[in-house]
Design a protein around this motif. Structure first.
Motif, PDB file in Angstrom:
ATOM      1  N   PHE A 115       8.281  -7.430   2.675  1.00 16.20           N
ATOM      2  CA  PHE A 115       7.729  -6.363   2.297  1.00 16.20           C
ATOM      3  C   PHE A 115       7.273  -5.584   3.557  1.00 16.20           C
ATOM      4  CE2 PHE A 115       8.019  -8.823  -1.600  1.00 16.20           C
ATOM      5  CZ  PHE A 115       8.414  -7.975  -2.455  1.00 16.20           C
ATOM      6  N   GLU A 116       7.986  -4.076   3.539  1.00 15.52           N
ATOM      7  CA  GLU A 116       7.225  -3.290   4.779  1.00 15.52           C
ATOM      8  C   GLU A 116       6.025  -2.973   4.696  1.00 15.52           C
ATOM      9  OE1 GLU A 116       9.029   0.230   7.420  1.00 15.52           O
ATOM     10  OE2 GLU A 116      10.288  -0.538   5.810  1.00 15.52           O
ATOM     11  N   ASN A 117       5.858  -2.604   3.409  1.00 16.75           N
ATOM     12  CA  ASN A 117       4.446  -2.457   3.018  1.00 16.75           C
ATOM     13  C   ASN A 117       3.659  -3.489   2.131  1.00 16.75           C
ATOM     14  OD1 ASN A 117       1.900  -1.202   1.826  1.00 16.75           O
ATOM     15  ND2 ASN A 117       2.824   0.971   2.063  1.00 16.75           N
ATOM     16  N   TYR A 118       2.663  -4.107   2.719  1.00 17.64           N
ATOM     17  CA  TYR A 118       2.214  -5.229   1.789  1.00 17.64           C
ATOM     18  C   TYR A 118       1.602  -4.655   0.406  1.00 17.64           C
ATOM     19  CZ  TYR A 118      -2.859  -3.838   2.445  1.00 17.64           C
ATOM     20  OH  TYR A 118      -3.917  -3.097   2.612  1.00 17.64           O
ATOM     21  N   LYS A 119       1.196  -3.302   0.390  1.00 19.59           N
ATOM     22  CA  LYS A 119       0.656  -2.718  -0.796  1.00 19.59           C
ATOM     23  C   LYS A 119       1.621  -2.820  -1.887  1.00 19.59           C
ATOM     24  CE  LYS A 119      -2.973   0.057   1.222  1.00 19.59           C
ATOM     25  NZ  LYS A 119      -3.246   1.518   1.533  1.00 19.59           N
ATOM     26  N   ASP A 120       3.067  -2.661  -1.758  1.00 18.60           N
ATOM     27  CA  ASP A 120       3.937  -2.881  -2.707  1.00 18.60           C
ATOM     28  C   ASP A 120       4.132  -4.152  -3.020  1.00 18.60           C
ATOM     29  OD1 ASP A 120       4.529  -0.269  -2.114  1.00 18.60           O
ATOM     30  OD2 ASP A 120       6.066  -0.518  -0.673  1.00 18.60           O
ATOM     31  N   LEU A 121       4.095  -5.307  -2.265  1.00 18.04           N
ATOM     32  CA  LEU A 121       4.037  -6.574  -2.583  1.00 18.04           C
ATOM     33  C   LEU A 121       2.840  -6.805  -3.663  1.00 18.04           C
ATOM     34  CD1 LEU A 121       4.559  -9.633  -2.588  1.00 18.04           C
ATOM     35  CD2 LEU A 121       3.428  -9.516  -0.299  1.00 18.04           C
ATOM     36  N   VAL A 122       1.672  -6.407  -3.122  1.00 15.90           N
ATOM     37  CA  VAL A 122       0.376  -6.644  -3.992  1.00 15.90           C
ATOM     38  C   VAL A 122       0.514  -6.005  -5.200  1.00 15.90           C
ATOM     39  CG1 VAL A 122      -2.077  -6.170  -4.057  1.00 15.90           C
ATOM     40  CG2 VAL A 122      -1.077  -7.219  -1.774  1.00 15.90           C
ATOM     41  N   ASN A 123       0.805  -4.888  -5.307  1.00 17.92           N
ATOM     42  CA  ASN A 123       0.945  -3.990  -6.608  1.00 17.92           C
ATOM     43  C   ASN A 123       1.918  -4.704  -7.667  1.00 17.92           C
ATOM     44  OD1 ASN A 123      -1.003  -2.130  -6.079  1.00 17.92           O
ATOM     45  ND2 ASN A 123       0.500  -0.526  -5.269  1.00 17.92           N
ATOM     46  N   SER A 124       3.069  -5.098  -7.193  1.00 16.74           N
ATOM     47  CA  SER A 124       3.943  -5.501  -7.860  1.00 16.74           C
ATOM     48  C   SER A 124       3.533  -6.979  -8.616  1.00 16.74           C
ATOM     49  CB  SER A 124       5.403  -5.832  -7.057  1.00 16.74           C
ATOM     50  OG  SER A 124       6.031  -6.530  -7.887  1.00 16.74           O
ATOM     51  N   LEU A 125       2.687  -7.769  -7.466  1.00 21.55           N
ATOM     52  CA  LEU A 125       2.231  -8.852  -8.217  1.00 21.55           C
ATOM     53  C   LEU A 125       1.225  -8.916  -9.303  1.00 21.55           C
ATOM     54  CD1 LEU A 125       2.035 -10.940  -5.112  1.00 21.55           C
ATOM     55  CD2 LEU A 125       3.356 -11.484  -6.995  1.00 21.55           C
ATOM     56  N   GLN A 126       0.709  -7.572  -9.480  1.00 18.53           N
ATOM     57  CA  GLN A 126      -0.243  -7.180 -10.490  1.00 18.53           C
ATOM     58  C   GLN A 126       0.336  -6.428 -11.583  1.00 18.53           C
ATOM     59  OE1 GLN A 126      -4.324  -6.238  -9.122  1.00 18.53           O
ATOM     60  NE2 GLN A 126      -3.233  -5.791  -7.184  1.00 18.53           N
ATOM     61  N   GLY A 127       1.689  -6.315 -11.624  1.00 21.31           N
ATOM     62  CA  GLY A 127       2.478  -5.666 -12.643  1.00 21.31           C
ATOM     63  C   GLY A 127       2.250  -4.236 -12.566  1.00 21.31           C
TER      64      GLY A 127
END
Length: 501
Positions: A115-127
């Motif tokens: 993921f180009e922005n890790y925050k998108d990854l982190v948020n997605s993993l938190q729903g």
């Protein structure tokens, strides 16, 4: 397990320093300029993680420990510089036959993600995502060019929740443009915060526009509660608990425990878990759910993780074993458990990873009755990595301030496979249903209602009346995509994901 990985990294499984040496490379103007690994922060970060952690590390020539001498090896710098696109570098140069590089037929790695922005990854993993609340599946029309969508469910409290759109509705256009294989990604998955769906009807094998339009707006940072439906169904003198659970999210572990508390207080006789759209999530949540079904026997093995050879050779066996639990992972709340000998699980071709883990992990101990379709087949697990050398690149949930500001990429590589207490993990082809019934897009029914086809089929199995009813599907085409294809929780099994709101 995370602490063992930190120790391994600290011990030097990969290059840990960067020296400014005499490595000279010409720039585009022909001038000589000194290059180091620091000039390619994203590629360097990706390589370090994959060389240490990736499950198939020894099978990827570029990740071989003998490939480069050090961080300042000219060959290593040249390798980092060989691909400007970090995503392509990850999928093509570091993964073993990734599906994005070689296609489905030849893929070994179907699930590692960058993921180009890790925050998108982190948020997605938190729903957490930007969502208008419409969940759907996409199908090819009979000409194999046009595309249409079928709504699977609407998220509560979303923009769509109070709009005239519901499960089973069909759309074939966006903003007046007919969906096809060339434009559906741009029209449905762009960064646009609003769009209008052009609705349609199914007539035989044809999709015909009906003139209806539904305007939708995305809500930023929308949180989806994975506990979509919970209820108790009374049938033939039995109380049957029904839970539709759509993702294994740590933020809802306590609420999930409360659901099982309700089932326990009602003294239910049977339990149906509906995982039909559950693509996975955090392993600790899966262990909690399995323990709530089977029991809090903390001496019974639920799963054994198998990492790459150099990690396995450096850790004790006990460090890769996980047992049933008697409490929630984060809040340490005593676990409500049903101590069942049998569970009915609705699972389809959207069911993956942590969902399959629950099914496979329970199988040695209780009777798991699988109703629906062949599942995705993902026994591999992953974890989240960011460019933070202070934590040896592992995302902890508390290290946002120390992540390299020049590299916001995050990666979720496959780290290993989980096997159950019998040593079984070989379900790459999917878990086979005991009772097969695909969803029928012409008759999806209302989720949670006793006449919804998959639930009705499961209830008939419990009652023993299956042979007396016709559950044939008349329109069971397989979708080629769905609304969560870009979500990190799709086909995710996050081993220790320390992600919590």
């Amino acid at each position: 397990m995370k602490k063992y990985l930190l120790l391994l990294l600290s011990a030097g499984l990969f290059f840990t320093s960067c020296k400014n040496d005499d490595d000279i490379f010409p720039d585009d103007n022909g001038d000589e300029t000194q290059k180091t690994a620091n000039d390619y922060p994203v590629q360097n970060f990706m390589y370090q993680v994959m060389n240490s952690f990736y499950f198939w590390q020894e099978d990827v020539p570029n990740l071989a420990d003998s490939k480069f001498k050090s961080l300042d090896d000219p060959d290593y710098i040249s390798f980092l510089a060989s691909e400007e696109d970090p995503g392509r570098f990850f999928y093509y140069e570091l993964c073993k036959n990734h599906v994005d590089a070689v296609g489905n037929a030849s893929a070994q790695d179907r699930f590692s993600r960058a993921f180009e922005n890790y925050k998108d990854l982190v948020n997605s993993l938190q729903g957490i995502s930007s969502s208008n609340g419409v969940e759907f599946q996409l199908y090819l029309a009979k000409n194999d060019v046009d595309v249409y969508g079928v709504v699977t469910y609407i998220l509560p409290n979303s923009d769509a929740f109070n709009k005239d759109i519901t499960r089973g509705d069909i759309f074939n256009g966006v903003n007046g443009q007919t969906l096809n294989v060339s434009n559906y990604l741009d029209l449905l998955f762009s960064n646009n915060t609003s769009y209008t769906l052009n609705m349609a009807d199914l007539s035989g094998d044809s999709i015909i526009g009906n003139g209806k339009e539904v305007a939708l707006n995305k809500i930023e940072n929308f949180s989806e509660n994975p506990i979509h439906i919970k209820k108790i169904i009374e049938q033939n003198g039995k109380k049957i608990g029904y839970l539709m659970y759509n993702s294994f999210l740590a933020a809802y572990d306590d609420e999930l425990n409360d659901v099982f508390g309700e089932f326990k207080s009602e003294n239910i006789d049977e339990l149906i878990l509906d995982f039909r759209y559950n693509g996975g999530g955090r392993v600790t949540s899966a262990i909690q759910l399995a323990s709530a079904v089977y029991g809090t026997e903390t001496d019974k093995l639920f799963l054994r993780a198998r990492y790459n050879d150099k990690i396995m050779s450096a850790v004790e066996t006990s460090s890769v074993e996980n047992y049933f639990t008697n409490e929630t992972f984060d809040s340490k709340t005593p676990l409500n458990t049903l101590n069942l000998k049998k569970v009915y699980i609705i699972a389809t071709d959207r069911t993956a990873s942590a969902s399959e883990l629950v099914m496979n992990g329970l199988a040695p101990y209780i009777d798991v009755i699988h109703v629906g379709e062949l599942t995705v087949g993902k026994s591999e697990f992953s974890d989240t990595f960011v460019d933070d050398p202070l934590t040896n690149y592992l995302y902890t949930g508390n290290n946002d301030g120390s992540i390299n500001p020049d590299n916001q990429w995050g990666i979720q590589p496959l780290l290993g496979k989980n096997e159950n207490a019998d040593g079984f993990s070989g379900y790459e082809g999917g878990l086979v249903p005991d009772y097969e019934l695909p969803e029928d897009i012409s008759n999806l029914g209302v989720l949670g209602e006793i006449d919804e086809p998959l639930l009705a089929f499961t209830l008939s199995i419990i009652s023993g009346n299956t042979a007396k009813k016709n559950f044939a599907s008349t329109s069971s085409k397989s979708p080629f995509a769905h609304s969560k294809i870009f979500s990190a929780t799709t086909n995710a099994m996050v081993m220790n994901g320390l992600l919590n709101r």
